[in-house]
Scaffold this motif. Structure first.
Motif, mmCIF file in Angstrom:
data_model
loop_
_atom_site.group_PDB
_atom_site.id
_atom_site.type_symbol
_atom_site.label_atom_id
_atom_site.label_comp_id
_atom_site.label_asym_id
_atom_site.label_seq_id
_atom_site.Cartn_x
_atom_site.Cartn_y
_atom_site.Cartn_z
ATOM 1 N N THR A 15 34.091 24.077 30.619
ATOM 2 C CA THR A 15 34.841 24.798 29.593
ATOM 3 C C THR A 15 36.128 25.396 30.130
ATOM 4 N N LEU A 16 36.077 25.975 31.320
ATOM 5 C CA LEU A 16 37.195 26.775 31.804
ATOM 6 C C LEU A 16 38.125 26.055 32.767
ATOM 7 N N VAL A 17 37.578 25.265 33.693
ATOM 8 C CA VAL A 17 38.418 24.699 34.762
ATOM 9 C C VAL A 17 39.540 23.818 34.213
ATOM 10 N N PRO A 18 39.286 22.895 33.267
ATOM 11 C CA PRO A 18 40.412 22.094 32.757
ATOM 12 C C PRO A 18 41.494 22.938 32.097
ATOM 13 N N GLN A 19 41.113 24.018 31.400
ATOM 14 C CA GLN A 19 42.115 24.870 30.762
ATOM 15 C C GLN A 19 42.906 25.674 31.790
ATOM 16 N N MET A 20 42.324 25.880 32.964
ATOM 17 C CA MET A 20 43.019 26.601 34.033
ATOM 18 C C MET A 20 44.005 25.702 34.780
ATOM 19 N N GLY A 21 43.941 24.394 34.512
ATOM 20 C CA GLY A 21 44.810 23.451 35.193
ATOM 21 C C GLY A 21 44.144 22.738 36.348
ATOM 22 N N GLY A 22 42.840 22.920 36.511
ATOM 23 C CA GLY A 22 42.126 22.289 37.611
ATOM 24 C C GLY A 22 41.725 20.861 37.309
ATOM 25 N N ASP A 23 41.598 20.046 38.356
ATOM 26 C CA ASP A 23 41.142 18.662 38.193
ATOM 27 C C ASP A 23 39.655 18.573 38.495
ATOM 28 N N ASN A 24 39.127 17.363 38.562
ATOM 29 C CA ASN A 24 37.694 17.177 38.797
ATOM 30 C C ASN A 24 37.265 17.691 40.169
ATOM 31 N N VAL B 54 32.278 35.337 16.956
ATOM 32 C CA VAL B 54 32.332 34.046 17.660
ATOM 33 C C VAL B 54 32.994 32.980 16.791
ATOM 34 N N SER B 55 32.613 32.917 15.526
ATOM 35 C CA SER B 55 33.150 31.871 14.656
ATOM 36 C C SER B 55 34.624 32.074 14.324
ATOM 37 N N ASN B 56 35.121 33.301 14.476
ATOM 38 C CA ASN B 56 36.529 33.581 14.207
ATOM 39 C C ASN B 56 37.351 33.711 15.481
ATOM 40 N N THR B 57 36.817 33.194 16.571
ATOM 41 C CA THR B 57 37.541 33.156 17.845
ATOM 42 C C THR B 57 38.076 31.751 18.072
ATOM 43 N N THR B 58 39.350 31.628 18.327
ATOM 44 C CA THR B 58 39.962 30.316 18.508
ATOM 45 C C THR B 58 39.639 29.765 19.895
ATOM 46 N N ARG B 59 39.969 28.510 20.086
ATOM 47 C CA ARG B 59 39.733 27.868 21.375
ATOM 48 C C ARG B 59 40.531 28.546 22.486
ATOM 49 N N GLU B 60 41.663 29.139 22.111
ATOM 50 C CA GLU B 60 42.502 29.823 23.106
ATOM 51 C C GLU B 60 41.997 31.218 23.428
ATOM 52 N N GLY B 61 40.958 31.708 22.709
ATOM 53 C CA GLY B 61 40.381 33.005 23.014
ATOM 54 C C GLY B 61 40.872 34.144 22.143
ATOM 55 N N TYR B 62 41.571 33.844 21.038
ATOM 56 C CA TYR B 62 41.996 34.897 20.122
ATOM 57 C C TYR B 62 40.848 35.222 19.167
ATOM 58 N N GLY B 63 40.374 36.466 19.208
ATOM 59 C CA GLY B 63 39.272 36.877 18.354
ATOM 60 C C GLY B 63 39.744 37.590 17.101
ATOM 61 N N PRO B 64 38.818 38.100 16.284
ATOM 62 C CA PRO B 64 39.193 38.793 15.037
ATOM 63 C C PRO B 64 40.024 40.049 15.265
ATOM 64 N N SER C 203 27.561 34.022 33.309
ATOM 65 C CA SER C 203 27.524 34.692 32.012
ATOM 66 C C SER C 203 28.663 34.212 31.125
ATOM 67 N N PHE C 204 28.335 33.907 29.863
ATOM 68 C CA PHE C 204 29.352 33.514 28.892
ATOM 69 C C PHE C 204 30.177 34.711 28.418
ATOM 70 N N ALA C 205 29.726 35.929 28.731
ATOM 71 C CA ALA C 205 30.449 37.118 28.287
ATOM 72 C C ALA C 205 31.854 37.182 28.887
ATOM 73 N N TYR C 206 32.089 36.494 30.006
ATOM 74 C CA TYR C 206 33.375 36.576 30.692
ATOM 75 C C TYR C 206 34.383 35.549 30.203
ATOM 76 N N ILE C 207 33.976 34.694 29.263
ATOM 77 C CA ILE C 207 34.874 33.619 28.850
ATOM 78 C C ILE C 207 36.136 34.153 28.177
ATOM 79 N N LEU C 208 35.995 35.113 27.258
ATOM 80 C CA LEU C 208 37.174 35.623 26.551
ATOM 81 C C LEU C 208 38.192 36.261 27.500
ATOM 82 N N PRO C 209 37.793 37.151 28.415
ATOM 83 C CA PRO C 209 38.787 37.692 29.350
ATOM 84 C C PRO C 209 39.441 36.618 30.221
ATOM 85 N N VAL C 210 38.666 35.609 30.623
ATOM 86 C CA VAL C 210 39.248 34.534 31.431
ATOM 87 C C VAL C 210 40.234 33.714 30.605
#
Length: 551
Positions: A79-88, A462-472, A123-130
């Motif tokens: 979920t996170l590494v490709p968005q951070m610019g990382g490769d395989n 959760v359902s109103n949070t975009t893929r980029e991490g913008y929440g309600p 923990s998935f709780a850290y996804i939004l801050p990341v």
């Protein structure tokens, strides 16, 4: 003197013949069948917290724990590494680091934390801050994606290091323990249940991404583990304990056959990613031997806005772990963990988060819900088994090619497993209701509102949070948005807030018995129940040399 009237002297009305005793009608429940008395410990476990299977069985069961926690680790990295610019290659190294830290944190937690058989995973709780950090560095200011990845992960490191002190202070300062002391069974039910139910998105929705692999895995696991063991008495114990490994091997082989046969040659990229067994690209990029070391990505970067955003995730991770610990205590044959034990475990979780920031993880840790569900599936709550599993985590994090082999298992297979394991945890949470008055309308109100709002509010966020991490919550303060969106996007956290307020304000003093406080109170004090020391005391008498507030 003339007597008039009646010569008989009647006794006062209050002294008349005693009223006939009330006849209590017989209980229809008793007359129609047996009723079950509350049980503090489950009696159908084969091994409890400090009883151990044979060594060869323990090793197999430990490997099973490693496999179960691996799915969430890979999902976070994907979920996170490709968005951070990382490769395989970067993804493989991140997975290695996450596994290494899970092994270290699990070993620490089982030795000097709660001492419950809980795996400390990501923990998935850290996804939004990341995601918030990723957005800030996604404006083309770097010469290459590799440079952006390293800058992003160094900023995540700095945020984790500072935010870890939230849990350290809450835990070892006993603030979290004071919160746990006002818990009752009425509060524990929604918190523990939503620890499992709140992760439903990782169940069938993820399974449905490749239904021809995920659904057979789910059906085969249920049939072999619950039905086939009764038809094959000689294989009863083996199927009950190792059916998960057997089913995973069969379905993984089936997925490989479909891949080689070309079944996924002309499908969408999403289907290929979820169904094919050769789309992880981890085997070719993972190093043969690589030991994670401190500051492997470079010097951490500290930015106040991102640090504050990570504070909310640290609090949510503590809440989720607390609910998971209560579930683990039931499935390990232990009593409910005392407040000071939960508090010191949250403090240790903060220390683990500090180590993760130093070693370069991309998220913090929390108690793995799915691994607690595995305790119930196999009916083995042995602490030693979980401690042995840390050996697999550390081994496969160092020898990357071997770890990458198992990390290549398609995620829908893991999702099928989670459908069962997370359901077990949710049901264990419901079992705490037996210690309170289930016929009280007050309790029914608190439970119903807490369960519904916990799940409903979290789903809205959760359902109103975009893929980029913008929440309600979208104010001008990004860090403020991250804190609120993270807190209210966690079902267990919302349940703690709602249930604690309702249960401690609605007729609280007049409903002490109904709330189950007489049963609950002994477990919240060090010497309230003699079994507290048996299950939760430190090893090697280390508690004799530490201040009481740190125990």
């Amino acid at each position: 003197m003339v007597e008039t009237g009646d010569h008989q002297h009647h006794p006062p009305a209050t002294a008349s013949a005693a009223a006939p005793p009330m006849v209590v009608p017989p209980s229809l429940a008793v007359s129609r069948g047996p009723t079950w008395t509350p049980a503090e410990q489950l009696h159908q476990l084969q091994y409890c917290i400090h009883s151990n299977p044979s060594w060869h069985e323990s090793v197999l069961l430990a490997f099973q724990h490693y496999i179960v926690m691996l799915g969430t680790t890979v999902l976070i990295a994907n979920t996170l590494v490709p968005q951070m610019g990382g490769d395989n290659g970067d993804k493989a190294r991140v997975i290695q680091t996450l596994l290494f830290m899970s092994g270290i944190n699990t070993l620490l937690q089982t030795l000097i934390g709660t001492r419950l058989p809980t795996v400390m995973g990501v923990s998935f709780a850290y996804i939004l801050p990341v995601l918030s950090i990723i957005r800030d560095y996604n404006d083309g200011q770097f010469a290459s994606e590799k440079q952006r990845f390293r800058h992003t992960i160094r900023t995540v490191q700095g945020s984790l290091i500072i935010a870890s002190f939230v849990n350290i202070i809450l835990g070892y300062g006993q603030a979290w323990g004071n919160l746990i002391r006002i818990f009752t069974p009425i509060i524990v039910v929604p918190v523990v249940s939503l620890v499992g139910l709140g992760l439903f998105i990782r169940g069938f929705p993820l399974l449905a991404n490749c239904v021809e692999i995920g659904l057979p895995m789910l059906i085969l696991l249920i049939v072999s583990q619950q039905y086939l063991r009764h038809l094959l008495p000689r294989a009863h114990a083996a199927l009950e304990r190792y059916a998960l490994l057997l089913c995973m091997g069969l379905i993984w082989a089936f997925a490989a056959i479909l891949t080689v046969a070309g079944a996924y040659n002309n499908v969408s990229a999403v289907t290929k990613q979820n169904c094919r067994t050769d789309r992880a690209f981890l085997m070719s990029t993972a190093p043969w031997i690589k030991i994670p070391y401190p500051f492997q990505w470079g010097t951490p970067i500290f930015r106040a806005s991102h640090v504050f955003g990570m504070f909310g995730a640290a609090i949510v991770a503590a809440a989720e772990s607390s609910g998971t610990f209560f579930a683990a205590s039931r499935l390990a044959g232990a009593t409910a963990p005392p407040a000071h034990v939960v508090s010191r475990s949250v403090g240790l979780q903060g220390i683990g988060m500090l180590l993760e920031g130093i070693f370069g993880s991309i998220v913090g840790n929390t108690a793995s819900v799915e691994n607690v569900g595995l305790l119930g599936l196999t009916r083995i709550g042995s602490r030693r088994v979980v401690q042995i599993s840390t050996g697999f985590m550390i081994f496969f994090s160092i020898f990357g090619k071997f770890g990458a082999f198992f990390a290549s298992i398609p995620l829908p297979i893991f999702a099928a497993i989670y459908c069962v394991l997370l359901g077990i945890v949710a049901a264990v949470g419901i079992s705490f209701i037996q210690f309170s008055n289930t016929n009280s309308m007050r309790n029914i109100y608190v439970l119903g509102v807490s369960l519904f709002l916990g799940l409903s509010i979290a789903q809205y966020f959760v359902s109103n949070t975009t893929r980029e991490g913008y929440g309600p919550v979208r104010t001008s303060g990004g860090w403020f948005n991250d804190i609120l969106n993270t807190i209210f996007g966690s079902a267990p956290m919302v349940a703690i807030i709602v249930a604690t307020i309702l249960d401690n304000t609605l007729e609280a003093r007049h409903a002490i018995e109904e709330r189950g406080i007489p049963w609950w109170k002994p477990f919240q004090h060090r010497k309230g129940d003699m079994r507290n020391e048996e299950f939760y005391s430190m090893p090697l008498r280390i508690d004799e040399y530490l201040p009481t507030r740190f125990l």
